[in-house]
Design an enzyme around this catalytic site. Structure first.
Site, PDB file in Angstrom:
ATOM      1  N   ASP A  93     -73.321  -4.489  16.624  1.00 32.75           N
ATOM      2  CA  ASP A  93     -74.015  -3.458  17.408  1.00 32.75           C
ATOM      3  C   ASP A  93     -73.211  -2.179  17.566  1.00 32.75           C
ATOM      4  OD1 ASP A  93     -72.202  -4.862  19.289  1.00 32.75           O
ATOM      5  OD2 ASP A  93     -73.128  -3.547  20.781  1.00 32.75           O
ATOM      6  N   ASP A 130     -67.392  -3.453  17.845  1.00 36.64           N
ATOM      7  CA  ASP A 130     -66.883  -4.822  17.854  1.00 36.64           C
ATOM      8  C   ASP A 130     -67.658  -5.657  16.845  1.00 36.64           C
ATOM      9  OD1 ASP A 130     -69.320  -5.096  19.072  1.00 36.64           O
ATOM     10  OD2 ASP A 130     -68.511  -5.432  21.075  1.00 36.64           O
ATOM     11  N   TYR A 169     -72.528  -7.163  29.253  1.00 38.24           N
ATOM     12  CA  TYR A 169     -72.619  -6.415  27.992  1.00 38.24           C
ATOM     13  C   TYR A 169     -73.978  -5.730  27.827  1.00 38.24           C
ATOM     14  CZ  TYR A 169     -68.367  -8.997  27.302  1.00 38.24           C
ATOM     15  OH  TYR A 169     -67.107  -9.497  27.479  1.00 38.24           O
ATOM     16  N   GLU A 220     -67.450   5.307  21.257  1.00 37.79           N
ATOM     17  CA  GLU A 220     -67.957   4.138  20.534  1.00 37.79           C
ATOM     18  C   GLU A 220     -69.366   4.392  20.026  1.00 37.79           C
ATOM     19  OE1 GLU A 220     -67.899  -0.709  20.818  1.00 37.79           O
ATOM     20  OE2 GLU A 220     -67.844   0.431  22.675  1.00 37.79           O
TER      21      GLU A 220
END
Length: 525
Positions: free
Chosen positions: A100, A103, A251, A498
């Protein structure tokens, strides 16, 4: 609220009379609005905007960066095969799909949302993608996701919604090609439900079934079969996955599943033309979940699909034959009214314009992943403007002030231009675009040299390195600026640096819509 049986015949007659009169009046109003003295709405496409075509060519490459599994025709030199054994402990092949963000966990909810948005972009703007030779690339990226989602649904009431343990994964900094940690599977089922994930996956597969309907009818039918089963599963066993599986709250915590049910039913209606799905969104479930009476709803994102549903159902009002049914028309009108309110809030000169903007003009909602909401808003806005353009609707009324499709399109362009460099930092937030873009993207694979030998812990030296990333995560859209329009280019700054696949999917849709000025197809099927 129900109608008592006493006097119901007389009341029914009055209701029917009011509906018919209202319907007739609405037709007259619409005709007058469309054919008033307003300027004509252009229909012919314009020349390709070259800089948007370049940006789109970059944005679609990020999906190649994020692919899991055995890579085919790999064009990213520092990427290789990874996670080939995902799912094998349960006798399944879950090697495909996409990571996604920076990571290596495969989260089902944002991945399915990525698939739904890519499908929507292809269905509306596939011709424009084809004009610049990107349609096959986008379709292949979509199929990489839907292949995974099909495999993740081994039986009617079971869906695997996560591969990998985020706690374990986030204690490592390594390339996906070399990770050796355990990658447990997480599922939802009848006793541990996850309505929002099942419904979003149904939306992804239903919308994708339309994408592949002509080119691969067998695959399209398979997608639609899974979509129907997943929607029934989501609706029958209602419950939030955030409650069934509390670990996900850290998350991708869900704030509710009603929006996903409406979103999925709307896509299933477009895919099947089965009136039961349309009735689903305009009857009881609409009253329960559509939030019609609230003037404001949460912003469009992987967690909230209400505005997306409103715009998607407004398509039926602008372009659908379904509006010949007065009862259906009234239900769709409620969604369109909410969409009108949302679009009006985005336009800077509107009496109801939101003040939630940076000084540089960017829609502002959240410090984390700040570009998610302005890009999502811009995508919905340009869709809405193109629905107006295609239906020859000259203007949108915002508290007495009219705005044309071009006005709405201008808002979308303003958000995109900010992303591409027209901002106080004079920085492009799309990696690879222009001469000044982030060099310290929070992304493990991009931060570690392809020939480096690292383990779970030893790779952290690359996170802490002061050198720019050795590999460019081409096409990555980073999180974005702070409220004061500033950006800190640091690898440890995951809040701003990110990238995510779901942001990229919305950006691909937005860029595709603005590559050239054109209308949209009158039907998605």
């Amino acid at each position: 609220m129900g109608l008592s049986r006493r006097g119901c015949c007389c009341c029914l007659f009055v209701i029917i009379l009011v509906v018919v009169v209202t319907f007739a009046a609405s037709i007259t109003i619409r005709k007058n609005r469309h054919r008033s003295g307003a300027a004509p709405v252009p229909e012919s496409p314009s020349d390709v905007v070259k800089k948007y075509a370049v940006a789109l060519g970059l944005a679609v490459r990020f999906f190649d960066v994020q692919k899991s599994g055995k890579l085919e025709d790999n064009e990213i030199p520092w990427r290789g095969d990874s996670a080939l054994h995902d799912g094998k402990e349960e006798g399944m092949d879950l090697s495909k799909g996409m990571y996604d963000a920076g990571d290596h966990v495969k989260f089902g909810l944002p991945m399915a949302f990525t698939g739904t948005i890519l499908s929507w972009a292809i269905l509306e703007y596939g011709d424009q993608m084809e004009n610049i030779d990107e349609i096959t690339h986008v379709q292949n990226s979509l199929k990489w996701i839907t292949d995974y989602l099909i495999n993740a649904h081994p039986s009617e009431n079971v869906l695997y919604i996560q591969v990998g343990d985020p706690e374990i994964d986030h204690k490592c900094w390594e390339r996906p090609e070399t990770m050796a940690e355990k990658r447990p599977l997480t599922q939802i089922n009848a006793t541990s439900p996850g309505t929002e994930v099942a419904a979003e996956t149904a939306a992804a597969l239903a919308s994708a079934s339309l994408v592949f309907k002509k080119s691969n009818s067998t695959y399209s039918n398979m997608l639609l079969k899974h979509a129907k089963q997943l929607f029934t599963f989501a609706d029958t066993y209602r419950g939030s996955y955030s409650l069934s599986i509390p670990e996900v709250q850290k998350y991708y915590n869900s704030t509710g599943y009603g929006d996903e049910l409406l979103w999925a039913a709307s896509w299933l209606y477009h895919a099947t033309h089965d009136r039961s799905y349309l009735n689903y969104v305009i009857e009881k479930n609409g009253f329960d979940f559509a939030d019609w009476l609230n003037l404001k709803t949460p912003w469009f994102s992987w967690d909230n699909k209400l505005e997306g549903t409103q715009v998607l159902l407004s398509r039926l009002k602008f372009l659908g034959s379904e509006t010949s049914n007065p009862i259906v028309l009234i239900g769709i009108d409620k969604y369109k009214h909410k969409a009108d309110t949302f679009i009006c809030s985005l336009l800077l000169d509107s009496p109801t314009a939101t003040s939630s903007r940076t000084d540089g003009g960017l829609i502002w909602v959240s410090e984390w992943n700040s570009l998610q909401h302005p890009i999502g808003s811009a995508f919905l806005a340009v869709l809405y403007s193109d629905y107006m353009r295609t239906s020859l609707t000259a203007s949108l009324d915002c508290d007495g002030q009219p705005f044309t499709p071009s006005d709405i399109r201008s808002f979308a362009i303003s958000q995109l231009e900010y992303v591409l460099g027209d901002n106080p930092m004079k920085m492009s937030y799309l990696v690879g675009y222009g001469n000044n873009y982030p060099n310290y993207v929070h992304h493990r694979g991009a931060s570690i040299p392809a020939d480096a030998t690292t383990g779970c812990k030893t790779g952290f030296k690359w996170l802490d390195s002061t050198k720019p990333n050795p590999n460019a995560a081409v096409g990555a859209l980073v999180g974005g600026p702070f409220r004061n329009d500033s950006y800190i280019d640091s690898r440890n700054n995951s809040m701003q640096g990110e990238p995510t696949t779901y942001n990229s999917a919305v950006l691909v849709g937005l860029l595709s819509s603005l590559v050239a000025s054109s209308t949209v197809p009158k039907s998605l099927s």
